[in-house]
Design a protein around this motif. Structure first.
Motif, PDB file in Angstrom:
ATOM      1  N   ILE A 259       0.856  -1.180   0.000  1.00 34.42           N
ATOM      2  CA  ILE A 259       0.000   0.000   0.000  1.00 34.42           C
ATOM      3  C   ILE A 259       0.898   1.237   0.000  1.00 34.42           C
ATOM      4  O   ILE A 259       1.772   1.380   0.859  1.00 34.42           O
ATOM      5  CB  ILE A 259      -0.926   0.014   1.223  1.00 34.42           C
ATOM      6  CG1 ILE A 259      -1.791  -1.243   1.247  1.00 34.42           C
ATOM      7  CG2 ILE A 259      -1.802   1.259   1.220  1.00 34.42           C
ATOM      8  CD1 ILE A 259      -2.563  -1.425   2.543  1.00 34.42           C
ATOM      9  N   ILE A 260       0.691   2.132  -0.956  1.00 33.47           N
ATOM     10  CA  ILE A 260       1.511   3.338  -1.018  1.00 33.47           C
ATOM     11  C   ILE A 260       0.750   4.584  -0.573  1.00 33.47           C
ATOM     12  O   ILE A 260       1.350   5.649  -0.401  1.00 33.47           O
ATOM     13  CB  ILE A 260       2.088   3.564  -2.428  1.00 33.47           C
ATOM     14  CG1 ILE A 260       0.982   3.659  -3.480  1.00 33.47           C
ATOM     15  CG2 ILE A 260       3.079   2.446  -2.777  1.00 33.47           C
ATOM     16  CD1 ILE A 260       1.500   4.068  -4.863  1.00 33.47           C
ATOM     17  N   TRP A 261      -0.552   4.472  -0.403  1.00 33.48           N
ATOM     18  CA  TRP A 261      -1.337   5.600   0.124  1.00 33.48           C
ATOM     19  C   TRP A 261      -2.657   5.073   0.632  1.00 33.48           C
ATOM     20  O   TRP A 261      -3.190   4.086   0.132  1.00 33.48           O
ATOM     21  CB  TRP A 261      -1.595   6.653  -0.963  1.00 33.48           C
ATOM     22  CG  TRP A 261      -2.305   7.859  -0.420  1.00 33.48           C
ATOM     23  CD1 TRP A 261      -1.740   8.954   0.146  1.00 33.48           C
ATOM     24  CD2 TRP A 261      -3.723   8.050  -0.361  1.00 33.48           C
ATOM     25  NE1 TRP A 261      -2.719   9.821   0.561  1.00 33.48           N
ATOM     26  CE2 TRP A 261      -3.940   9.300   0.256  1.00 33.48           C
ATOM     27  CE3 TRP A 261      -4.813   7.284  -0.768  1.00 33.48           C
ATOM     28  CZ2 TRP A 261      -5.213   9.800   0.473  1.00 33.48           C
ATOM     29  CZ3 TRP A 261      -6.086   7.780  -0.551  1.00 33.48           C
ATOM     30  CH2 TRP A 261      -6.273   9.031   0.064  1.00 33.48           C
ATOM     31  N   GLY A 262      -3.187   5.745   1.645  1.00 37.86           N
ATOM     32  CA  GLY A 262      -4.507   5.399   2.144  1.00 37.86           C
ATOM     33  C   GLY A 262      -5.071   6.532   2.971  1.00 37.86           C
ATOM     34  O   GLY A 262      -4.324   7.343   3.527  1.00 37.86           O
ATOM     35  N   SER A 263      -6.397   6.606   3.044  1.00 35.58           N
ATOM     36  CA  SER A 263      -7.065   7.630   3.837  1.00 35.58           C
ATOM     37  C   SER A 263      -7.743   6.984   5.040  1.00 35.58           C
ATOM     38  O   SER A 263      -8.291   5.887   4.939  1.00 35.58           O
ATOM     39  CB  SER A 263      -8.114   8.359   3.002  1.00 35.58           C
ATOM     40  OG  SER A 263      -8.834   9.275   3.803  1.00 35.58           O
ATOM     41  N   THR A 264      -7.719   7.684   6.165  1.00 37.75           N
ATOM     42  CA  THR A 264      -8.462   7.229   7.334  1.00 37.75           C
ATOM     43  C   THR A 264      -9.934   7.628   7.259  1.00 37.75           C
ATOM     44  O   THR A 264     -10.727   7.239   8.110  1.00 37.75           O
ATOM     45  CB  THR A 264      -7.850   7.803   8.617  1.00 37.75           C
ATOM     46  OG1 THR A 264      -7.806   9.236   8.514  1.00 37.75           O
ATOM     47  CG2 THR A 264      -6.437   7.274   8.828  1.00 37.75           C
ATOM     48  N   ASN A 265     -10.303   8.407   6.237  1.00 38.76           N
ATOM     49  CA  ASN A 265     -11.682   8.814   6.015  1.00 38.76           C
ATOM     50  C   ASN A 265     -12.359   7.750   5.163  1.00 38.76           C
ATOM     51  O   ASN A 265     -12.097   7.627   3.969  1.00 38.76           O
ATOM     52  CB  ASN A 265     -11.699  10.178   5.307  1.00 38.76           C
ATOM     53  CG  ASN A 265     -13.098  10.652   4.975  1.00 38.76           C
ATOM     54  OD1 ASN A 265     -14.092   9.978   5.275  1.00 38.76           O
ATOM     55  ND2 ASN A 265     -13.187  11.802   4.340  1.00 38.76           N
ATOM     56  N   HIS A 266     -13.248   6.980   5.753  1.00 42.99           N
ATOM     57  CA  HIS A 266     -13.892   5.891   5.019  1.00 42.99           C
ATOM     58  C   HIS A 266     -14.971   6.378   4.062  1.00 42.99           C
ATOM     59  O   HIS A 266     -15.534   5.577   3.315  1.00 42.99           O
ATOM     60  CB  HIS A 266     -14.459   4.860   5.991  1.00 42.99           C
ATOM     61  CG  HIS A 266     -13.390   4.090   6.686  1.00 42.99           C
ATOM     62  ND1 HIS A 266     -13.658   3.158   7.657  1.00 42.99           N
ATOM     63  CD2 HIS A 266     -12.045   4.113   6.538  1.00 42.99           C
ATOM     64  CE1 HIS A 266     -12.504   2.649   8.093  1.00 42.99           C
ATOM     65  NE2 HIS A 266     -11.526   3.222   7.428  1.00 42.99           N
ATOM     66  N   ASP A 267     -15.247   7.675   4.069  1.00 42.70           N
ATOM     67  CA  ASP A 267     -16.102   8.284   3.049  1.00 42.70           C
ATOM     68  C   ASP A 267     -15.260   9.178   2.139  1.00 42.70           C
ATOM     69  O   ASP A 267     -15.761  10.143   1.572  1.00 42.70           O
ATOM     70  CB  ASP A 267     -17.218   9.094   3.707  1.00 42.70           C
ATOM     71  CG  ASP A 267     -18.300   9.520   2.724  1.00 42.70           C
ATOM     72  OD1 ASP A 267     -18.467   8.833   1.702  1.00 42.70           O
ATOM     73  OD2 ASP A 267     -18.952  10.554   2.968  1.00 42.70           O
ATOM     74  N   PHE A 268     -13.992   8.839   1.974  1.00 38.39           N
ATOM     75  CA  PHE A 268     -13.090   9.619   1.128  1.00 38.39           C
ATOM     76  C   PHE A 268     -13.605   9.696  -0.305  1.00 38.39           C
ATOM     77  O   PHE A 268     -13.464  10.693  -0.981  1.00 38.39           O
ATOM     78  CB  PHE A 268     -11.691   8.990   1.160  1.00 38.39           C
ATOM     79  CG  PHE A 268     -10.672   9.708   0.336  1.00 38.39           C
ATOM     80  CD1 PHE A 268     -10.159  10.936   0.731  1.00 38.39           C
ATOM     81  CD2 PHE A 268     -10.202   9.153  -0.849  1.00 38.39           C
ATOM     82  CE1 PHE A 268      -9.215  11.600  -0.028  1.00 38.39           C
ATOM     83  CE2 PHE A 268      -9.251   9.802  -1.621  1.00 38.39           C
ATOM     84  CZ  PHE A 268      -8.759  11.032  -1.212  1.00 38.39           C
ATOM     85  N   ALA A 269     -14.197   8.612  -0.801  1.00 35.12           N
ATOM     86  CA  ALA A 269     -14.937   8.621  -2.069  1.00 35.12           C
ATOM     87  C   ALA A 269     -14.027   8.635  -3.294  1.00 35.12           C
ATOM     88  O   ALA A 269     -14.207   9.437  -4.213  1.00 35.12           O
ATOM     89  CB  ALA A 269     -15.915   9.793  -2.113  1.00 35.12           C
ATOM     90  N   SER A 270     -13.056   7.719  -3.328  1.00 33.46           N
ATOM     91  CA  SER A 270     -12.170   7.598  -4.486  1.00 33.46           C
ATOM     92  C   SER A 270     -12.981   7.450  -5.763  1.00 33.46           C
ATOM     93  O   SER A 270     -13.971   6.718  -5.811  1.00 33.46           O
ATOM     94  CB  SER A 270     -11.265   6.375  -4.317  1.00 33.46           C
ATOM     95  OG  SER A 270     -10.386   6.546  -3.227  1.00 33.46           O
ATOM     96  N   SER A 271     -12.525   8.123  -6.832  1.00 33.43           N
ATOM     97  CA  SER A 271     -13.353   8.168  -8.037  1.00 33.43           C
ATOM     98  C   SER A 271     -12.568   8.120  -9.339  1.00 33.43           C
ATOM     99  O   SER A 271     -13.184   8.211 -10.411  1.00 33.43           O
ATOM    100  CB  SER A 271     -14.219   9.438  -8.028  1.00 33.43           C
ATOM    101  OG  SER A 271     -13.420  10.598  -7.892  1.00 33.43           O
ATOM    102  N   GLY A 272     -11.256   7.950  -9.312  1.00 33.34           N
ATOM    103  CA  GLY A 272     -10.517   7.831 -10.562  1.00 33.34           C
ATOM    104  C   GLY A 272      -9.047   8.140 -10.384  1.00 33.34           C
ATOM    105  O   GLY A 272      -8.672   8.948  -9.530  1.00 33.34           O
ATOM    106  N   MET A 273      -8.207   7.522 -11.209  1.00 29.38           N
ATOM    107  CA  MET A 273      -6.761   7.690 -11.091  1.00 29.38           C
ATOM    108  C   MET A 273      -6.121   7.566 -12.466  1.00 29.38           C
ATOM    109  O   MET A 273      -6.568   6.769 -13.303  1.00 29.38           O
ATOM    110  CB  MET A 273      -6.186   6.640 -10.142  1.00 29.38           C
ATOM    111  CG  MET A 273      -4.677   6.738  -9.916  1.00 29.38           C
ATOM    112  SD  MET A 273      -4.086   5.577  -8.655  1.00 29.38           S
ATOM    113  CE  MET A 273      -4.263   4.009  -9.533  1.00 29.38           C
ATOM    114  N   THR A 274      -5.060   8.330 -12.691  1.00 29.38           N
ATOM    115  CA  THR A 274      -4.296   8.237 -13.917  1.00 29.38           C
ATOM    116  C   THR A 274      -2.814   8.353 -13.605  1.00 29.38           C
ATOM    117  O   THR A 274      -2.430   8.959 -12.601  1.00 29.38           O
ATOM    118  CB  THR A 274      -4.723   9.342 -14.912  1.00 29.38           C
ATOM    119  OG1 THR A 274      -4.112   9.112 -16.179  1.00 29.38           O
ATOM    120  CG2 THR A 274      -4.324  10.724 -14.411  1.00 29.38           C
ATOM    121  N   ALA A 275      -1.995   7.758 -14.447  1.00 28.92           N
ATOM    122  CA  ALA A 275      -0.543   7.850 -14.311  1.00 28.92           C
ATOM    123  C   ALA A 275      -0.019   8.849 -15.325  1.00 28.92           C
ATOM    124  O   ALA A 275      -0.386   8.816 -16.506  1.00 28.92           O
ATOM    125  CB  ALA A 275       0.105   6.488 -14.532  1.00 28.92           C
ATOM    126  N   ALA A 276       0.848   9.757 -14.876  1.00 27.72           N
ATOM    127  CA  ALA A 276       1.461  10.755 -15.753  1.00 27.72           C
ATOM    128  C   ALA A 276       2.640  11.370 -15.010  1.00 27.72           C
ATOM    129  O   ALA A 276       2.673  11.386 -13.771  1.00 27.72           O
ATOM    130  CB  ALA A 276       0.455  11.832 -16.141  1.00 27.72           C
TER     131      ALA A 276
END
Length: 428
Positions: A259-276
């Motif tokens: 794991i390289i990142w994580g939030s303690t907010n369980h409603d953080f609401a991840s919605s998309g990721m891109t590499a650049a």
């Protein structure tokens, strides 16, 4: 994937770490970077024109990808219409007009499409990730479908994977160094999900290997993240996890997960990721959005922590977290040099916002000053409920245009535009 989770928060932080098997090496939103302090509104920069067919129906455009599919020198786009199970080609003619061509129907709720020459015959095929049912479902109904090109842009469906947790993203890459294209598959599922890679063992034959069973996978990105010359996998998870995993490849298709990142907010609401490579230091970074409007409250909408984040690659698999800026309902981050000043900017859209407020952000540009300090520029207040965008030179003038797709998942079902092209009014 770039779709609403519509999930409930299921677990505590201790359960997250117990099930993932290791403690994250993370900076979380408990200690964010200073928020953006500069913002502008520039509603005149772009003109917006609807393209494709008109319809009274509320669209579910889950994904749009710019690509010159017929290689005629004019940029086209591929769209996923999840409500009607269609993959669409927006074909551009010599007059700059777009004709909507149905490439495939009965596509089991397609939500993501990427273009590759999968059979190495010199033309481009389409790799389509399918959820089958977009909204919450824990059945193994997902599918991965290739649309195989005959060289004349006639496509035949070939099912590569089915009977699995709902599939949200797939990339093709030679993961084991044997010269052919393997597949990296992300499965959102609901209570169960998976990251797998499918080793190419012959023409249209694959052997699946599971890398991780975890629900809520949004996107996978493939690049050499640790600089060892082998393609690795980054995976973004939502649900109760709200984590980003890095699967480091030894070059032979063996992966080490951390794991390289994580939030303690369980409603953080991840919605998309891109590499650049956002800072242009030669190492691929990760830029990700959190803007899912569904969660523990009854009415979907914006959250004060929604926005755009950056994991800066410092080499050897080490990443440093920064908050780029706030954007309610943020989805579909796209990294391009929007203003052609030599640095990389970020475009994003808002799918969930306070749409009763006519000045809510819909399309936003985070303008880079060259030192990774960003100014938030609001480009449009409507159409609303945009879910996916891409950026490419559609008109051949050397500058980029934006293409957008709309996915209204909750009222109001107004001020919407199924597909649209955004063109700069003047060269600045």
């Amino acid at each position: 994937m770039e779709l609403p989770r519509l999930t409930t928060i299921l677990s505590s932080a201790s359960l997250v770490l117990f099930q993932s098997g290791c403690a994250p090496e993370i900076t979380t939103l408990d200690s964010p970077a200073p928020p953006i302090t500069q913002s502008e509104v520039d509603l005149d920069r772009y003109t917006q024109k609807a393209i494709g067919k008109t319809s009274e129906d509320v669209p579910w455009i889950a994904h749009v990808r710019a690509f010159d599919l017929n290689q005629d020198g004019r940029m086209d786009a591929i769209g996923c219409e999840a409500k009607h199970d269609e993959v669409i080609w927006l074909r551009q003619d010599e007059n700059g007009e777009f004709t909507e061509v149905l490439l495939a129907s009965d596509m089991q709720a397609p939500v993501h499409a990427e273009v590759y020459d999968l059979d190495e015959d010199g033309d481009f095929d389409i790799l389509v990730s399918c959820m089958n049912i977009v909204f919450p479902n824990n059945d193994k109904i997902g599918a991965l479908i290739a649309l195989v090109n005959d060289g004349q842009q006639n496509f035949t469906k070939r099912i590569l994977l089915e009977g699995v947790e709902r599939v949200t993203d797939t990339r093709a890459q030679d993961m084991d160094g044997d010269g052919d294209l393997d597949l990296v598959v992300g499965q959102f599922g609901y209570d169960q999900g998976e990251v797998r890679w499918m080793k190419n063992v012959g023409p249209w034959e694959y052997e699946s290997q599971s890398l991780l069973h975890l629900s809520g996978l949004i996107n996978v990105c493939v690049d050499d993240f640790n600089g060892d010359g082998h393609p690795d996998i980054a995976a973004q998870f939502s649900q109760q996890w709200e984590e980003i995993h890095l699967f480091e490849n030894d070059g032979q298709g063996n992966f080490n997960d951390r794991i390289i990142w994580g939030s303690t907010n369980h409603d953080f609401a991840s919605s998309g990721m891109t590499a650049a490579d956002l800072n242009q230091d030669g190492m691929p970074d990760l830029v990700f959005a959190n803007g899912d409007g569904f969660g523990p409250t009854l009415k979907p909408g914006p959250r004060p922590w929604h926005g755009i984040q950056w994991l800066e690659n410092r080499g050897n698999g080490a990443f440093v977290y920064s908050r780029i800026g706030d954007l309610a309902g943020a989805y579909s981050p796209v990294i391009r040099d929007v203003d052609q000043d030599g640095d990389q900017d970020i475009l994003s859209v808002s799918s969930f916002n306070d749409w009763d407020n006519p000045e809510s952000d819909s399309l936003v540009w985070f303008r880079n000053d060259g030192n990774q300090r960003f100014t938030k520029v609001t480009l449009a207040h409507e159409p609303i409920q945009l879910l996916s965008i891409d950026f490419a030179d559609f008109d051949g003038d050397g500058r980029g245009e934006i293409i957008s797709g709309c996915f209204p998942s909750y009222p109001p079902f107004e001020r919407i535009s199924r597909f649209a092209i955004w063109k700069e009014r003047v060269h600045r």
